[in-house]
Write a protein that holds these residues in place. Sequence first.
Motif, PDB file in Angstrom:
ATOM      1  N   LEU A  27      -2.739 -13.804   6.767  1.00 22.02           N
ATOM      2  CA  LEU A  27      -2.232 -12.429   6.829  1.00 22.02           C
ATOM      3  C   LEU A  27      -2.893 -11.561   5.761  1.00 22.02           C
ATOM      4  O   LEU A  27      -2.974 -11.956   4.604  1.00 22.02           O
ATOM      5  CB  LEU A  27      -0.717 -12.462   6.609  1.00 22.02           C
ATOM      6  N   ALA A  28      -3.362 -10.361   6.156  1.00 21.81           N
ATOM      7  CA  ALA A  28      -3.777  -9.360   5.177  1.00 21.81           C
ATOM      8  C   ALA A  28      -2.533  -8.547   4.857  1.00 21.81           C
ATOM      9  O   ALA A  28      -1.998  -7.878   5.729  1.00 21.81           O
ATOM     10  CB  ALA A  28      -4.870  -8.480   5.752  1.00 21.81           C
ATOM     11  N   THR A  29      -2.054  -8.619   3.628  1.00 16.76           N
ATOM     12  CA  THR A  29      -0.779  -7.954   3.335  1.00 16.76           C
ATOM     13  C   THR A  29      -0.942  -6.447   3.207  1.00 16.76           C
ATOM     14  O   THR A  29       0.033  -5.721   3.257  1.00 16.76           O
ATOM     15  CB  THR A  29      -0.160  -8.492   2.033  1.00 16.76           C
ATOM     16  N   ALA A  30      -2.192  -5.985   3.037  1.00 14.22           N
ATOM     17  CA  ALA A  30      -2.391  -4.555   2.787  1.00 14.22           C
ATOM     18  C   ALA A  30      -1.756  -3.697   3.877  1.00 14.22           C
ATOM     19  O   ALA A  30      -1.028  -2.755   3.604  1.00 14.22           O
ATOM     20  CB  ALA A  30      -3.886  -4.256   2.687  1.00 14.22           C
ATOM     21  N   GLU A  31      -2.017  -4.072   5.130  1.00  8.39           N
ATOM     22  CA  GLU A  31      -1.503  -3.247   6.220  1.00  8.39           C
ATOM     23  C   GLU A  31       0.014  -3.353   6.327  1.00  8.39           C
ATOM     24  O   GLU A  31       0.694  -2.382   6.629  1.00  8.39           O
ATOM     25  CB  GLU A  31      -2.173  -3.651   7.530  1.00  8.39           C
ATOM     26  N   LEU A  32       0.527  -4.556   6.072  1.00  7.90           N
ATOM     27  CA  LEU A  32       1.978  -4.743   6.122  1.00  7.90           C
ATOM     28  C   LEU A  32       2.656  -3.864   5.072  1.00  7.90           C
ATOM     29  O   LEU A  32       3.631  -3.158   5.354  1.00  7.90           O
ATOM     30  CB  LEU A  32       2.287  -6.227   5.859  1.00  7.90           C
ATOM     31  N   LEU A  33       2.124  -3.887   3.859  1.00  8.28           N
ATOM     32  CA  LEU A  33       2.718  -3.106   2.776  1.00  8.28           C
ATOM     33  C   LEU A  33       2.574  -1.616   3.057  1.00  8.28           C
ATOM     34  O   LEU A  33       3.490  -0.839   2.782  1.00  8.28           O
ATOM     35  CB  LEU A  33       2.059  -3.467   1.444  1.00  8.28           C
ATOM     36  N   GLU A  34       1.423  -1.244   3.597  1.00  7.36           N
ATOM     37  CA  GLU A  34       1.197   0.165   3.936  1.00  7.36           C
ATOM     38  C   GLU A  34       2.248   0.619   4.943  1.00  7.36           C
ATOM     39  O   GLU A  34       2.847   1.680   4.816  1.00  7.36           O
ATOM     40  CB  GLU A  34      -0.214   0.329   4.522  1.00  7.36           C
ATOM     41  N   ALA A  35       2.484  -0.229   5.943  1.00  5.74           N
ATOM     42  CA  ALA A  35       3.458   0.110   6.982  1.00  5.74           C
ATOM     43  C   ALA A  35       4.863   0.246   6.397  1.00  5.74           C
ATOM     44  O   ALA A  35       5.669   1.044   6.854  1.00  5.74           O
ATOM     45  CB  ALA A  35       3.438  -0.948   8.079  1.00  5.74           C
ATOM     46  N   GLN A  36       5.130  -0.539   5.361  1.00 10.62           N
ATOM     47  CA  GLN A  36       6.459  -0.479   4.746  1.00 10.62           C
ATOM     48  C   GLN A  36       6.544   0.598   3.667  1.00 10.62           C
ATOM     49  O   GLN A  36       7.596   0.779   3.061  1.00 10.62           O
ATOM     50  CB  GLN A  36       6.795  -1.827   4.080  1.00 10.62           C
ATOM     51  N   GLY A  37       5.408   1.244   3.418  1.00  8.36           N
ATOM     52  CA  GLY A  37       5.391   2.248   2.358  1.00  8.36           C
ATOM     53  C   GLY A  37       5.390   1.653   0.972  1.00  8.36           C
ATOM     54  O   GLY A  37       5.784   2.292  -0.003  1.00  8.36           O
ATOM     55  N   ASN A  38       4.925   0.398   0.857  1.00 13.76           N
ATOM     56  CA  ASN A  38       4.933  -0.270  -0.441  1.00 13.76           C
ATOM     57  C   ASN A  38       3.565  -0.352  -1.093  1.00 13.76           C
ATOM     58  O   ASN A  38       3.422  -0.941  -2.149  1.00 13.76           O
ATOM     59  CB  ASN A  38       5.447  -1.715  -0.291  1.00 13.76           C
TER      60      ASN A  38
END
Lengths: 373, 463
Positions: A361-372
Amino acid sequence: MTSPRRAAGETFDLLSAELIAAFNGWRPGLSSWDESTLDAWARRAFQLQFEGNTPYRKYCEARRVGPSDVNGWRDFVPVPTEAFRVVDLLVGPGVDPGLVFRTSGTTRGRSAQGRHLVRCPELYRASLRAGFRAFVYDEDNPAKIVTLPPSFTHDADSSLGWMLDDLRVGIGLGDGVSVASTAGIDWGKLDTEVRESAEGGRPLCLLGTTLGFAEWLDRLEDGRSVASKLPEGTLLMDTGGEKGREGLERGRLLRGLEDQLGIAPPSIVNEFGMTELLSQRYGHGDPAVPLIGPPWLRSIVLDPVTLEEVPRGETGILCHFDLANLGSVCAVLTEDQGRAAGDGIEWVGRTEGAPPRGCSLATAELLEAQGNA
Amino acid sequence: MLEAWYLPGLEESPAEWLEGRTRAGAAFRAPTLSVDRARAVAGAVREAVLKARTTRSTEEVIGAVARAAGKLSADGPESVAARELLRTELGWNERLVRETLEGMARTWTHEALTGLVDAELGGTASLDGFVADPQWSGPGQRRRRALGSPVVLQVLAGNVPGVAITATMRALLVRSGVLCKLPESEPGLLPLFARLLAAEDPLLGDCVAATWWPGASFPAAWREWAGWAGKTVVYGGDVTVEAVRRSLPADTEIVTYGPKTGVAVVLADSLPSAAAGLARDVCAYDQQGCVSPRLVYVVGESTRPFVEHLAASLEDLAEQHPPPGPTAAEAVAIRAARAAFEFSGYDDGRSAVESPGESLDWTILSSEDPAARTESLPRVLWVHRVPDLQTLEEVLRPLEGRIQTVGYCGTQELTKLTGIGARLGVSRIAPFGSMAWPPPDWRHEGKHQLLPLVNWTDFETLE
């Protein structure tokens, strides 16, 4: 043109003044910039940037490159464009930049905006106008400049907006007009300019974004804007490319404009620029190849993995050298793919983000989506 | 041209082909599957499964599956073919291919598969017939039987080699047949395994059908297959799972395995030698596994000492075990990530980059401030300092449910770390050096491997 030399007591102001004079004095075909001329300027520029741009000096020192290693423009250590998102690259210290240009867009799930501090707007202006006169505008037959700013140039700090404004007031007879409205493009005003040109016979030089022209074509085709055959000598310069509008093909756009307005290649010019680079390239027709620019802007094509120069004609990553960047960093390693073509380059496209690898998993996109992020 | 298909029940040789390329550029093909042919294949698989259920014990299935899989890694022409296939498909070197196959094969042995069935179902007996339930406290007796649905639909969107085989084995163990969409990046290994299985036992070979079609769309043949499937297993990201869900009847049960990240925690009393184990975990599967470490947290004062040891270990491994090399897009992204950390470091002194010069063989991006942002890039690690484990939990909370493995070294506050792991939905907490190689009965994504595939039938009697 005077030969550049390393002046005793070199200062930014001195070198930039010499460069402005050199840019202003350049005429394609009449005054040449051979490799040794450019290299002499490059050595002086590197010395200034190494001494005055602290992050860049540290970057060079980490690669064990100093002024004694730089004999010409090819010896510069290029800075990845990402650096403009992270730090201010300004030859200083303690100077206020005359202009701040911000980059737009998102890169690889990261929305941090970059910025280019322009220490000397006059140097930028000199390069811009010299290139525009050389590759686009015929001053012996001065067309009326009409700029179509897209809505985003109303945002502060857009290099594109600044460029269009400068050309409008500084080139030709000085009677250029902007068809801007608070909502974007003032279509009624554009219709008026088109009608007056068609009736009066004075050609126009239409400057705008590819997307702005696409919107205009939509209106011309459905009758909301006035279609007229524009006089010979009319020019159209588009910039920015098709990004942002799905399904837009520049070729179809140009054919449509030709049908509606009678402007055909080579009178249609594509401008290629980037916020991190203060000089521009221009391509005529469709496809707009090669993209050519002034002699103080050079581009090489590198293997993305090894950073070795690729054989001529092969696609790689574009790396630019631009003396107009004297106030920041002259050598910029881009994320654009391109290849050498004719006397210039061909822009092939942006390097798209790497696709996900396996089930990691690339966490960058996940965090971006969560606003983190 | 690689053959990316294995389709029992086709009466005629395929005449029309779909062609694709793996990310490393290897060309492969699979037949265009009409609805009629898809129906014939699904019918053949179902028929073979039902026949095998009455003529083969689960023990015999385990034996055949393990023998077939064993040939992929044991000395012999089959393993040579398997390694050649993976080198071509993935662009990996011989050593990485061999290590990956051997690692996977440890979970495919007779002993490992038997152990898995024992751990989750108490042995093979309940798959072959009704077994008395000793826990029953009601009147008379209760017997129970576990059985998978006749046909399981599988969608493999990742490209870690061997995953398609592992998924297929799980289905075969619970006596299901498999209809599988192969992953574009590694479409060849499951068809090879199916051929080896057919050589061991033709009837079991007929229980597996696999093919490929381009893109994330689902052709009419797929919808035909969906109508035959009792359960669907998807390995892929949220987008793939959502696309599969939309293409299936609303009542289809879906078991999903999505992309996950690996987190490594360096506890305060860690020894420098631990870095070597972590480096090995990074290099396994070319760091593409959901178990692969990507984020490292150093609990304590500074990342520096650990980063230096890790850099030395990665450099050693790069020499012994050269990485396959990034794609152009990965190279650009690595340089951008390096520039971000390097220039930030020049600004505030709190971040740094370790790498073998401009070479992209490996990269450590370190920061003295906590963060959890990563990209999916080869041999790239993000190392952050955290002052304490409480901060670590806060930093990782946005990744809850997305962390497969937490690796650790050291013992100080290890119990506290295990509590954090459980709260964040981590499926495995293991020492450095074993993060990449979970044991065969590991609960993948915190789920049982076989239980989600079976249906239980209870049989009660009064006496």
